[in-house]
Scaffold this motif. Structure first.
Motif, mmCIF file in Angstrom:
data_model
loop_
_atom_site.group_PDB
_atom_site.id
_atom_site.type_symbol
_atom_site.label_atom_id
_atom_site.label_comp_id
_atom_site.label_asym_id
_atom_site.label_seq_id
_atom_site.Cartn_x
_atom_site.Cartn_y
_atom_site.Cartn_z
ATOM 1 N N GLN A 211 6.618 -1.616 13.148
ATOM 2 C CA GLN A 211 7.389 -1.201 14.313
ATOM 3 C C GLN A 211 8.507 -0.221 13.968
ATOM 4 O OE1 GLN A 211 6.279 -2.448 17.372
ATOM 5 N NE2 GLN A 211 4.664 -3.167 16.019
ATOM 6 N N HIS A 212 8.832 -0.078 12.707
ATOM 7 C CA HIS A 212 9.897 0.860 12.312
ATOM 8 C C HIS A 212 9.483 1.583 11.039
ATOM 9 C CE1 HIS A 212 14.269 1.763 10.955
ATOM 10 N NE2 HIS A 212 13.732 2.787 11.592
ATOM 11 N N GLN A 213 9.026 2.810 11.235
ATOM 12 C CA GLN A 213 8.583 3.646 10.130
ATOM 13 C C GLN A 213 9.093 5.073 10.360
ATOM 14 O OE1 GLN A 213 4.317 3.278 10.183
ATOM 15 N NE2 GLN A 213 4.339 1.194 9.391
ATOM 16 N N VAL B 236 -0.940 -1.569 13.736
ATOM 17 C CA VAL B 236 -1.821 -1.578 12.572
ATOM 18 C C VAL B 236 -1.808 -2.910 11.835
ATOM 19 C CG1 VAL B 236 -1.698 0.913 12.227
ATOM 20 C CG2 VAL B 236 -0.017 -0.558 11.114
ATOM 21 N N GLU B 237 -0.784 -3.722 12.079
ATOM 22 C CA GLU B 237 -0.680 -4.999 11.372
ATOM 23 C C GLU B 237 -1.219 -6.182 12.175
ATOM 24 O OE1 GLU B 237 3.181 -4.084 8.532
ATOM 25 O OE2 GLU B 237 3.473 -5.242 10.332
ATOM 26 N N ASP B 238 -1.697 -5.943 13.379
ATOM 27 C CA ASP B 238 -2.149 -7.043 14.233
ATOM 28 C C ASP B 238 -3.461 -6.652 14.910
ATOM 29 O OD1 ASP B 238 -2.524 -9.186 15.896
ATOM 30 O OD2 ASP B 238 -0.628 -8.987 16.963
ATOM 31 N N ILE B 239 -4.580 -7.154 14.400
ATOM 32 C CA ILE B 239 -5.875 -6.799 14.977
ATOM 33 C C ILE B 239 -6.091 -7.479 16.327
ATOM 34 C CG2 ILE B 239 -6.921 -6.361 12.736
ATOM 35 C CD1 ILE B 239 -8.294 -9.062 12.912
ATOM 36 N N HIS C 4 7.832 -9.524 9.845
ATOM 37 C CA HIS C 4 7.347 -9.553 8.477
ATOM 38 C C HIS C 4 6.486 -8.327 8.203
ATOM 39 C CE1 HIS C 4 6.164 -11.158 4.652
ATOM 40 N NE2 HIS C 4 4.887 -11.090 4.972
ATOM 41 N N LYS C 5 6.684 -7.717 7.046
ATOM 42 C CA LYS C 5 5.913 -6.539 6.655
ATOM 43 C C LYS C 5 4.692 -6.971 5.859
ATOM 44 C CE LYS C 5 7.771 -3.930 3.510
ATOM 45 N NZ LYS C 5 8.667 -2.928 2.912
ATOM 46 N N LEU C 6 3.520 -6.583 6.323
ATOM 47 C CA LEU C 6 2.291 -6.921 5.618
ATOM 48 C C LEU C 6 1.957 -5.823 4.612
ATOM 49 C CD1 LEU C 6 0.087 -8.218 8.584
ATOM 50 C CD2 LEU C 6 1.468 -9.543 6.967
ATOM 51 N N PRO C 7 1.343 -6.168 3.479
ATOM 52 C CA PRO C 7 0.974 -5.138 2.506
ATOM 53 C C PRO C 7 -0.107 -4.229 3.069
ATOM 54 C CG PRO C 7 0.058 -7.274 1.881
ATOM 55 C CD PRO C 7 0.981 -7.523 3.027
ATOM 56 N N PRO C 8 -0.002 -2.918 2.842
ATOM 57 C CA PRO C 8 -0.997 -1.991 3.380
ATOM 58 C C PRO C 8 -2.244 -1.940 2.504
ATOM 59 C CG PRO C 8 0.588 -0.767 2.123
ATOM 60 C CD PRO C 8 1.036 -2.207 2.079
ATOM 61 N N ILE C 9 -3.328 -1.431 3.056
ATOM 62 C CA ILE C 9 -4.501 -1.102 2.249
ATOM 63 C C ILE C 9 -4.135 0.128 1.421
ATOM 64 C CG2 ILE C 9 -6.905 -0.312 2.328
ATOM 65 C CD1 ILE C 9 -7.136 -1.932 4.980
ATOM 66 N N PRO C 10 -4.241 0.080 0.090
ATOM 67 C CA PRO C 10 -3.651 1.134 -0.750
ATOM 68 C C PRO C 10 -4.482 2.400 -0.902
ATOM 69 C CG PRO C 10 -4.638 -0.548 -2.131
ATOM 70 C CD PRO C 10 -4.771 -1.033 -0.706
ATOM 71 N N LEU C 11 -5.627 2.514 -0.236
ATOM 72 C CA LEU C 11 -6.537 3.626 -0.482
ATOM 73 C C LEU C 11 -5.862 4.986 -0.351
ATOM 74 C CD1 LEU C 11 -9.298 4.816 -1.019
ATOM 75 C CD2 LEU C 11 -9.879 4.436 1.388
ATOM 76 N N ILE C 12 -5.025 5.176 0.663
ATOM 77 C CA ILE C 12 -4.404 6.481 0.857
ATOM 78 C C ILE C 12 -3.481 6.826 -0.315
ATOM 79 C CG2 ILE C 12 -2.684 7.695 2.292
ATOM 80 C CD1 ILE C 12 -4.113 6.690 4.726
ATOM 81 N N LEU D 266 11.272 3.363 -9.047
ATOM 82 C CA LEU D 266 10.605 2.078 -8.829
ATOM 83 C C LEU D 266 9.175 2.121 -9.354
ATOM 84 C CD1 LEU D 266 11.627 1.362 -5.118
ATOM 85 C CD2 LEU D 266 12.501 0.193 -7.153
ATOM 86 N N PRO D 267 8.667 1.010 -9.876
ATOM 87 C CA PRO D 267 7.233 0.942 -10.155
ATOM 88 C C PRO D 267 6.465 1.135 -8.849
ATOM 89 C CG PRO D 267 8.402 -0.910 -11.155
ATOM 90 C CD PRO D 267 9.369 -0.234 -10.237
ATOM 91 N N VAL D 268 5.455 1.962 -8.863
ATOM 92 C CA VAL D 268 4.734 2.277 -7.632
ATOM 93 C C VAL D 268 4.195 1.017 -6.969
ATOM 94 C CG1 VAL D 268 2.680 3.419 -6.689
ATOM 95 C CG2 VAL D 268 4.164 4.639 -8.286
ATOM 96 N N GLU D 269 3.724 0.070 -7.757
ATOM 97 C CA GLU D 269 3.134 -1.133 -7.165
ATOM 98 C C GLU D 269 4.152 -1.956 -6.374
ATOM 99 O OE1 GLU D 269 3.951 -1.950 -11.590
ATOM 100 O OE2 GLU D 269 3.078 -0.341 -10.366
ATOM 101 N N GLU D 270 5.448 -1.738 -6.618
ATOM 102 C CA GLU D 270 6.480 -2.452 -5.872
ATOM 103 C C GLU D 270 6.853 -1.760 -4.564
ATOM 104 O OE1 GLU D 270 9.939 -3.259 -8.178
ATOM 105 O OE2 GLU D 270 8.830 -4.254 -9.806
ATOM 106 N N ALA D 271 6.401 -0.526 -4.390
ATOM 107 C CA ALA D 271 6.783 0.231 -3.194
ATOM 108 C C ALA D 271 5.622 1.091 -2.698
ATOM 109 C CB ALA D 271 7.995 1.112 -3.494
#
Length: 290
Positions: free
Chosen positions: A106-108, A254-257, A140-148, A175-180
């Motif tokens: 909701q906030h990007q 995108v976080e709620d199907i 709550h922020k859900l982890p994205p699909i990392p393909l992009i 930051l380590p990329v995997e953390e962000a």
């Protein structure tokens, strides 16, 4: 400088990386993905043919815009806003800098040198600068699909993410990329610009299979396009292409199907008209109906 790499070299770099992390799997000269593109074959298509078509489409699915030229100018922008500085991350991509906010779906915000992208009312909108009054919802922020992220990384393997050390500090740390990773994904979404046809049963099934790589399967984006009477859908920019060349935004969580996508009422379309992204429409990649 924005990425300068040939399509062939890009595809070699991307496929090599996707194989190394086992996102792609070779089997008897054929390719499959770790996230199955289709549950079953249909018509004359197979996982391998879908996978190869998807890989060939990626290079031209990106439309880049300039970021800040220096880290200092990006930091200066962050300190000039009404938002808390610590919600920003800075993504360095192709020697340019982008300020990115990813609190939740909701906030990007993604802010470049002359253009920005932001979410509002489940839309993905564009302006020179984001509004100063975007609501920050406690969600709550859900982890994205990392393909992009993997696709961006193939353009620039030196992609780097920074954060401010303290809330009102000018000091920053890598930051380590995997953390962000979600911040890099969101930057990539703002670059990603590709249309998928949804005006025939074959196109709906074919492109739904490819979109399964980027979105949870329950979104059924091409089916939504069909019921919206659209010719094609651009789910990254949340736009549909309708008859007579009309382009309209659609709302999507995108976080709620469970939350259904929907077109805006005409009055709302007019309200957001100036913030809708309207780059040229090109169906050349995904225009096969047989």
């Amino acid at each position: 400088m924005l990425p300068k790499i040939s399509q062939v070299d890009y595809e070699i770099r991307l496929v090599t990386h996707l194989l190394s992390i086992r996102f792609l799997r070779p089997f008897n000269g054929k390719l499959a993905t770790s996230r199955a593109i289709s549950d079953d074959t249909y018509g004359f298509e197979t996982e391998d043919s879908l996978c190869r078509e998807w890989l060939l489409s990626i290079y031209n699915s990106y439309s880049f815009y300039e970021g800040f030229e220096t880290l200092e100018s990006c930091l200066s922008y962050i300190h000039s806003t009404n938002y808390d500085n610590d919600i920003y991350r800075i993504v360095k991509f192709s020697d340019q800098y982008y300020a990115v906010v990813y609190e939740n779906s909701q906030h990007q915000q993604v802010i470049g040198k002359e253009v920005s992208y932001f979410t509002r009312n489940n839309l993905f909108l564009s302006a020179k600068r984001p509004p100063s009054n975007l609501m920050i919802k406690d969600r709550h922020k859900l982890p994205p699909i990392p393909l992009i992220y993997y696709e961006l990384n193939a353009f620039d393997p030196a992609l780097t993410i920074y954060k401010l050390v303290k809330k009102n500090s000018i000091d920053y740390m890598e930051l380590p990329v995997e953390e962000a990773i979600e911040y890099a994904v969101l930057l990539g979404v703002s670059f990603k610009d590709i249309w998928y046809k949804c005006d025939s049963p074959h196109a709906i099934a074919h492109n739904r299979a490819i979109l399964n790589l980027y979105f949870a399967k329950g979104h059924n984006l091409t089916l939504f396009g069909k019921y919206s009477k659209a010719i094609a859908i651009n789910p990254f920019q949340r736009l549909v292409y309708l008859q007579k060349g009309r382009i309209e935004p659609f709302q999507m969580d995108v976080e709620d199907i469970r939350a259904q996508q929907r077109l805006l009422p005409y009055r709302e379309v007019r309200r957001f008209h100036e913030n809708i992204r309207t780059r040229p429409v090109n169906f050349s990649i995904n225009d096969s109906d047989s």
